[in-house]
Each structure stands twice: as C-alpha cells, then as structure tokens.
Design a protein around this motif. Structure first.
Motif, mmCIF file in Angstrom:
data_model
loop_
_atom_site.group_PDB
_atom_site.id
_atom_site.type_symbol
_atom_site.label_atom_id
_atom_site.label_comp_id
_atom_site.label_asym_id
_atom_site.label_seq_id
_atom_site.Cartn_x
_atom_site.Cartn_y
_atom_site.Cartn_z
ATOM 1 N N GLU A 1 0.872 -1.255 -0.084
ATOM 2 C CA GLU A 1 -0.095 -0.101 -0.051
ATOM 3 C C GLU A 1 0.841 1.255 0.014
ATOM 4 O O GLU A 1 0.588 2.265 -0.475
ATOM 5 C CB GLU A 1 -0.928 0.027 1.308
ATOM 6 N N LEU A 2 1.840 1.264 0.689
ATOM 7 C CA LEU A 2 2.859 2.349 0.795
ATOM 8 C C LEU A 2 3.395 2.581 -0.445
ATOM 9 O O LEU A 2 3.439 3.800 -1.287
ATOM 10 C CB LEU A 2 4.086 2.241 1.858
ATOM 11 N N LYS A 3 4.011 1.399 -1.346
ATOM 12 C CA LYS A 3 4.336 1.409 -2.663
ATOM 13 C C LYS A 3 3.113 2.263 -3.472
ATOM 14 O O LYS A 3 3.673 2.986 -4.482
ATOM 15 C CB LYS A 3 4.552 0.176 -3.204
ATOM 16 N N ARG A 4 1.994 1.941 -3.463
ATOM 17 C CA ARG A 4 0.823 2.648 -4.315
ATOM 18 C C ARG A 4 0.816 4.052 -3.827
ATOM 19 O O ARG A 4 0.744 4.671 -5.002
ATOM 20 C CB ARG A 4 -0.355 1.635 -4.150
ATOM 21 N N LEU A 5 1.008 4.376 -2.579
ATOM 22 C CA LEU A 5 0.834 5.813 -2.291
ATOM 23 C C LEU A 5 2.092 6.522 -2.792
ATOM 24 O O LEU A 5 1.952 7.794 -3.294
ATOM 25 C CB LEU A 5 0.719 5.800 -0.816
ATOM 26 N N GLU A 6 3.322 5.952 -2.680
ATOM 27 C CA GLU A 6 4.448 6.528 -3.417
ATOM 28 C C GLU A 6 4.550 6.742 -4.685
ATOM 29 O O GLU A 6 4.619 7.889 -5.247
ATOM 30 C CB GLU A 6 5.800 5.837 -2.722
ATOM 31 N N LEU A 7 3.794 5.711 -5.563
ATOM 32 C CA LEU A 7 3.629 6.182 -6.949
ATOM 33 C C LEU A 7 2.520 7.184 -7.119
ATOM 34 O O LEU A 7 2.807 8.308 -8.253
ATOM 35 C CB LEU A 7 3.034 4.778 -7.659
ATOM 36 N N ALA A 8 1.516 7.129 -6.277
ATOM 37 C CA ALA A 8 0.496 8.269 -6.478
ATOM 38 C C ALA A 8 1.058 9.703 -6.364
ATOM 39 O O ALA A 8 0.841 10.665 -6.887
ATOM 40 C CB ALA A 8 -0.521 8.137 -5.434
ATOM 41 N N ALA A 9 2.127 9.889 -5.119
ATOM 42 C CA ALA A 9 2.655 11.169 -4.906
ATOM 43 C C ALA A 9 3.784 11.307 -6.015
ATOM 44 O O ALA A 9 3.810 12.731 -6.282
ATOM 45 C CB ALA A 9 3.538 11.006 -3.721
#
Length: 155
Positions: free
Chosen positions: A95-103
């Motif tokens: 989930e952090l990886k998904r958020l990092e990509l969104a950022a």
C-alpha cells in the motif's frame, strides 16, 4: 498527434529496456527520478534549460520529495526485509508503494503545470547534464534514446 503528457511519457519511457535500472542507479546517487523524467520530457520537446527554470523545478520537486515521497519511500524500504516474514506488514508495504507512486504522479503533474508555457526552441539547452552533471554519460544516453522511442511518430 500531440506529444504525450508528462505522466504518460514517464510511464512509457520508464518501461523501455534499461531505463528503470538506470533511474534507480541515478536515484541511489541522489538524483530525483521524477525530475530526471521531466527533464528528459522537456529535452525531447526541445524546451531550453535555463538556470531559472532549473531552479524553479528543483525547488518544486525538492519540496514535494521531502514532504510526501521520501517519507513513504523510506518507510517502504525499512519494511522490506521484515515484510518477507510478516504478510500483514508486506500488505502495508504494498500500500505504501501505491501511495508513493501516487505522490510521484502528483509531482509529475505539478512539474508539467509549471512548464506549461515554456515553448520549444531550435537551440534548446540540454536538461540532463544540468540535472546530473557530466558523470553519467551512459544513463544520459539511455534516457535520450528512450525519449526518442517514446515520442509519437509524425504522420
């Protein structure tokens, strides 16, 4: 056909052979991959790099990297090894990886917006050397080749 937006360009360019590895190598040496992709995009569009433009994009990217991307990336990387034996932690890491990509996508959008009125020039100054210096000729050439392959064909 219109040139791709920065996000689409970045996805296509990053997927080219060798680009991910080159970007991660440059990132490990302190480069901002979003800024590199933006510079590659601007260079491919023949937008000149000036000290003022470079400073503006570095400031914009640096602020967002420090505020959003780096904290997510740091935590995700810290959880890599423990996540191997802790499935719930690995799910959070994903989930952090998904958020990092969104950022990163938000940053690329901000970089595109900041450059919206920068016109192409026939004698454009290169971005990649300004961002990286002269110490990475292989990665610079790889990014330029990928950018050429990413541009839509005329006609």
């Amino acid at each position: 056909m219109n040139a791709p937006d920065l996000w689409s360009f970045s996805l296509d360019c990053y997927a080219r052979p060798g680009v991910e590895s080159a970007c991660l190598t440059l990132q490990s040496h302190g480069a901002d991959v979003c800024l590199l992709l933006a510079g590659t995009w601007l260079e491919a569009r023949r937008v000149a790099c000036t000290p003022e433009r470079l400073a503006a994009l570095r400031e914009l990217a640096g602020h967002w990297q420090a505020l959003a991307i780096e904290p997510l990336r740091s935590t995700r990387q810290r959880w890599k090894e423990p996540g191997l034996t802790d499935p719930p932690l690995e799910a959070l890491r994903t989930e952090l990886k998904r958020l990092e990509l969104a950022a990163e996508r938000l940053l690329l959008g901000r970089l595109q917006d900041a450059t919206a009125d920068w016109a192409a020039q026939t004698d454009a100054e290169p971005w990649l050397e300004a961002l990286l210096g002269e110490g990475y000729p292989d990665q610079t050439q790889l990014l330029r080749t990928a950018a050429r392959q990413t541009q839509p064909s005329a006609g």
